[in-house]
Design a protein around this motif. Structure first.
Motif, PDB file in Angstrom:
ATOM      1  N   GLY A  63       3.237  11.626   5.266  1.00 29.31           N
ATOM      2  CA  GLY A  63       3.488  10.470   4.416  1.00 29.31           C
ATOM      3  C   GLY A  63       4.872   9.894   4.634  1.00 29.31           C
ATOM      4  O   GLY A  63       5.062   8.678   4.664  1.00 29.31           O
ATOM      5  N   ASN A  80       3.331  10.821  -3.272  1.00 25.55           N
ATOM      6  CA  ASN A  80       2.213  11.539  -3.866  1.00 25.55           C
ATOM      7  C   ASN A  80       1.180  11.939  -2.824  1.00 25.55           C
ATOM      8  O   ASN A  80       0.544  11.093  -2.213  1.00 25.55           O
ATOM      9  CB  ASN A  80       1.566  10.642  -4.925  1.00 25.55           C
ATOM     10  N   GLN A  81       1.029  13.232  -2.609  1.00 26.49           N
ATOM     11  CA  GLN A  81      -0.062  13.751  -1.803  1.00 26.49           C
ATOM     12  C   GLN A  81      -0.919  14.663  -2.670  1.00 26.49           C
ATOM     13  O   GLN A  81      -2.108  14.486  -2.790  1.00 26.49           O
ATOM     14  CB  GLN A  81       0.463  14.501  -0.586  1.00 26.49           C
ATOM     15  N   LYS A 110       0.812  -1.223   0.000  1.00 25.52           N
ATOM     16  CA  LYS A 110       0.000   0.000   0.000  1.00 25.52           C
ATOM     17  C   LYS A 110       0.841   1.267   0.000  1.00 25.52           C
ATOM     18  O   LYS A 110       0.516   2.252   0.652  1.00 25.52           O
ATOM     19  CB  LYS A 110      -0.959   0.025   1.189  1.00 25.52           C
ATOM     20  N   LYS A 165       5.458   6.853  -6.213  1.00 23.57           N
ATOM     21  CA  LYS A 165       5.436   6.767  -7.670  1.00 23.57           C
ATOM     22  C   LYS A 165       6.883   6.753  -8.138  1.00 23.57           C
ATOM     23  O   LYS A 165       7.662   7.631  -7.771  1.00 23.57           O
ATOM     24  CB  LYS A 165       4.727   7.986  -8.280  1.00 23.57           C
ATOM     25  N   ARG A 196       2.313   4.699  -1.406  1.00 24.16           N
ATOM     26  CA  ARG A 196       1.845   5.779  -2.280  1.00 24.16           C
ATOM     27  C   ARG A 196       2.988   6.347  -3.105  1.00 24.16           C
ATOM     28  O   ARG A 196       2.887   7.425  -3.657  1.00 24.16           O
ATOM     29  CB  ARG A 196       1.207   6.874  -1.434  1.00 24.16           C
TER      30      ARG A 196
END
Length: 171
Positions: free
Chosen positions: A122, A85-86, A71, A75, A73
């Motif tokens: 993040g 990525n937010q 999971k 890239k 995030r």
């Protein structure tokens, strides 16, 4: 229309133009002051953020560990470099660097959106996941600290400002 009405309209238009100029100047001053206070406030926030994850393994295994996280995030931007990525793909740029006999996973650039560097939360979650995965695979984990420097956006461009990696603070 008589000349008095035209004169009044001309004065109102002139006052509106002057008023808008004053508001623009005040707005620029507020933005400049906010930027100066932000530059003083954010480095304290980035102190804890600048803690990298140092893994006791080679770069290829470190990359495999990062890419194997569930999971995630992240890239992929290029081999060994990912964007967290937010808001946009490059809010936080994470890289694997060689560190002595091991590897260091760290943030090298934070894009600024809405007046604040993105990706802080993040990165904390990602670093905790990475440490847990490395420990589960028997890879030694340690933390290093880095400092960030504010890099304003180029003048007359639509680019965003960044916080970029500056130097090693402590190991």
């Amino acid at each position: 229309m008589d000349s008095n009405t035209l004169a009044i309209i001309a004065m109102l238009v002139l006052l509106a133009i002057v008023g808008l100029g004053v508001l623009k100047g005040l707005g620029r001053r507020k933005i400049r002051e906010a930027g100066e206070s932000k530059q003083a406030r954010i480095p304290a926030t980035l102190q804890e953020f600048g803690r990298s994850v140092i893994l006791g393994t080679d770069a290829a295994r470190a990359v495999a560990l990062v890419e194997g996280l569930p999971k995630s995030r992240l890239k992929s931007l290029r081999p060994g470099v990912w964007g967290l990525n937010q808001i946009s793909k490059e809010d936080a740029v994470i890289e694997v660097w060689p560190a002595g006999s091991g590897s260091e996973v760290l943030v090298t650039s934070l894009e600024e959106n809405f007046g604040f560097p993105q990706g802080l939360d993040g990165w904390q979650k990602f670093a905790a996941q990475l440490e847990a995965a490395a420990t589960a695979q028997g890879v030694s984990v340690q933390r290093g600290a880095r400092a960030f420097r504010y890099q304003p956006a180029p003048a007359n461009s639509l680019d965003r400002a960044h916080w970029v990696l500056e130097k090693v603070v402590a190991r």
